[in-house]
Design a protein around this motif. Structure first.
Motif, PDB file in Angstrom:
ATOM      1  N   LYS A  30       0.837  -1.211   0.000  1.00  0.00           N
ATOM      2  CA  LYS A  30       0.000   0.000   0.000  1.00  0.00           C
ATOM      3  C   LYS A  30       0.867   1.255   0.000  1.00  0.00           C
ATOM      4  N   THR A  31       1.907   1.260   0.824  1.00  0.00           N
ATOM      5  CA  THR A  31       2.809   2.403   0.892  1.00  0.00           C
ATOM      6  C   THR A  31       3.555   2.594  -0.418  1.00  0.00           C
ATOM      7  N   VAL A  32       4.104   1.513  -0.958  1.00  0.00           N
ATOM      8  CA  VAL A  32       4.875   1.594  -2.204  1.00  0.00           C
ATOM      9  C   VAL A  32       3.997   2.082  -3.349  1.00  0.00           C
ATOM     10  N   ARG A  33       2.785   1.565  -3.441  1.00  0.00           N
ATOM     11  CA  ARG A  33       1.897   1.956  -4.530  1.00  0.00           C
ATOM     12  C   ARG A  33       1.443   3.401  -4.410  1.00  0.00           C
ATOM     13  N   GLY A  34       1.540   3.979  -3.227  1.00  0.00           N
ATOM     14  CA  GLY A  34       1.096   5.348  -3.023  1.00  0.00           C
ATOM     15  C   GLY A  34       2.150   6.419  -3.208  1.00  0.00           C
ATOM     16  N   VAL A  35       3.390   6.033  -3.434  1.00  0.00           N
ATOM     17  CA  VAL A  35       4.454   7.043  -3.474  1.00  0.00           C
ATOM     18  C   VAL A  35       5.028   7.342  -4.845  1.00  0.00           C
ATOM     19  N   GLY A  36       4.650   6.655  -5.857  1.00  0.00           N
ATOM     20  CA  GLY A  36       5.259   6.930  -7.151  1.00  0.00           C
ATOM     21  C   GLY A  36       4.594   6.188  -8.282  1.00  0.00           C
ATOM     22  N   SER A  37       5.159   6.357  -9.427  1.00  0.00           N
ATOM     23  CA  SER A  37       4.609   5.726 -10.625  1.00  0.00           C
ATOM     24  C   SER A  37       5.445   4.515 -11.018  1.00  0.00           C
ATOM     25  N   LEU A  38       5.527   3.552 -10.120  1.00  0.00           N
ATOM     26  CA  LEU A  38       6.273   2.332 -10.393  1.00  0.00           C
ATOM     27  C   LEU A  38       5.340   1.275 -10.971  1.00  0.00           C
ATOM     28  N   GLN A  39       5.868   0.471 -11.864  1.00  0.00           N
ATOM     29  CA  GLN A  39       5.110  -0.650 -12.427  1.00  0.00           C
ATOM     30  C   GLN A  39       5.291  -1.854 -11.513  1.00  0.00           C
ATOM     31  N   GLU A  40       4.195  -2.449 -11.082  1.00  0.00           N
ATOM     32  CA  GLU A  40       4.215  -3.596 -10.180  1.00  0.00           C
ATOM     33  C   GLU A  40       4.053  -4.875 -11.000  1.00  0.00           C
ATOM     34  N   MET A  41       4.888  -5.871 -10.713  1.00  0.00           N
ATOM     35  CA  MET A  41       4.796  -7.131 -11.443  1.00  0.00           C
ATOM     36  C   MET A  41       5.346  -8.282 -10.606  1.00  0.00           C
ATOM     37  N   ILE A  42       5.061  -9.483 -11.070  1.00  0.00           N
ATOM     38  CA  ILE A  42       5.686 -10.674 -10.494  1.00  0.00           C
ATOM     39  C   ILE A  42       6.918 -10.977 -11.329  1.00  0.00           C
TER      40      ILE A  42
END
Length: 78
Positions: A30-42
């Motif tokens: 939740k914290t990581v997704r709220g601080v920037g425009s990073l692409q999340e993946m496995i």
């Protein structure tokens, strides 16, 4: 040792966790997704966040949750 296929997506990764590991991963995510425009993946079987290359990872193990950075020394320059 039997090889386990990686989760289909980040939500499936989190859904596969139980107890304190799930709670910890959900809070960090939740914290990581709220601080920037990073692409999340496995990638490599765990959560990886990409922004001009890999930036950080979240990996749940039996006894710990690992929260790690690539290029961590550069964080001081942000």
């Amino acid at each position: 040792m039997r090889k386990v296929p990686p989760p289909a997506n980040p939500d499936a990764y989190v859904a596969s966790l139980r107890g304190w590991r799930r709670e910890t991963v959900e809070a960090i995510r939740k914290t990581v997704r709220g601080v920037g425009s990073l692409q999340e993946m496995i990638k490599w079987g765990h959560l990886v966040y990409i922004g001009n290359g890999p930036v950080l990872l979240i990996r749940a193990k039996d006894e710990r949750v690992l929260f790690g950075f690539w290029r961590g020394q550069r964080l001081g320059n942000i």
